[in-house]
Scaffold this active site. Structure first.
Site, PDB file in Angstrom:
ATOM      1  N   GLN A  78       0.711  -1.342  -0.106  1.00 45.75           N
ATOM      2  CA  GLN A  78      -0.276   0.043  -0.319  1.00 45.75           C
ATOM      3  C   GLN A  78       0.560   1.091   0.487  1.00 45.75           C
ATOM      4  OE1 GLN A  78      -3.119  -0.071   2.421  1.00 45.75           O
ATOM      5  NE2 GLN A  78      -3.873   1.674   1.829  1.00 45.75           N
ATOM      6  N   PHE A  79       1.524   1.904  -1.131  1.00 43.03           N
ATOM      7  CA  PHE A  79       2.506   3.387  -0.878  1.00 43.03           C
ATOM      8  C   PHE A  79       0.870   3.651  -0.590  1.00 43.03           C
ATOM      9  CE2 PHE A  79      -1.110   3.569  -5.093  1.00 43.03           C
ATOM     10  CZ  PHE A  79      -0.609   4.427  -5.116  1.00 43.03           C
ATOM     11  N   THR A  80      -0.170   4.238  -0.567  1.00 36.75           N
ATOM     12  CA  THR A  80      -0.339   5.189   0.477  1.00 36.75           C
ATOM     13  C   THR A  80      -0.317   5.398   1.485  1.00 36.75           C
ATOM     14  OG1 THR A  80      -2.695   4.060   0.879  1.00 36.75           O
ATOM     15  CG2 THR A  80      -2.443   5.111  -1.415  1.00 36.75           C
TER      16      THR A  80
END
Length: 145
Positions: A78-80
């Site tokens: 999850q890059f967010t």
């Protein structure tokens, strides 16, 4: 590298309506890889996650690890988690690692956890994933290295 660890009773992950992964009691781990992260940071998570004592013992005390409880892990890239919202209302993700390198470290963490004998399921890197989970507690920890 940053991770959000949520203790769950169960969780499932689907892509395009197709079930990809499902776990029972354990952790959902959302993992974000930051620019410049390496195997050094990944090794920290590989060592920390199995020994993190956030599960209840027979007396209801937070005293057991996922290893002690034979729990499962759903590991989701999850890059967010690397969002920067300090400049306006639209998050920017300049601190997130480029997809190819991020995926390599994500897979490295996955393999490292599996090599320790843990039951680890995964998401689909870069996909629009739908995750259903029953949080236990709720109990959520943020780890950063």
């Amino acid at each position: 590298m940053k991770a959000v660890v949520q203790r769950v009773l169960d969780a499932s992950l689907s892509v395009d309506g197709k079930l990809i992964s499902k776990i029972g009691k354990g952790y959902v781990v959302f993992l974000g890889v930051k620019k410049g992260d390496s195997k050094v940071e990944a090794d920290y998570f590989i060592k920390k996650l199995p020994t993190l004592r956030i599960c209840e013992d027979e007396n209801g005390k937070i005293n057991k690890s996922i290893v002690d409880t034979n729990g499962e892990i759903l590991l989701v890239s999850q890059f967010t988690l690397l969002a920067n919202t300090s400049h306006g209302n639209r998050p920017e993700f300049l601190d997130a690692e480029v997809p190819q390198l991020a995926n390599e470290l994500y897979e490295y963490v996955l393999d490292g956890l599996i090599k320790q004998g843990l039951s680890v399921k995964k998401g689909v890197f870069g996909a629009d994933m739908k995750i259903n989970q029953t949080n236990d507690g709720p109990f959520t920890i943020i780890l950063e290295k």
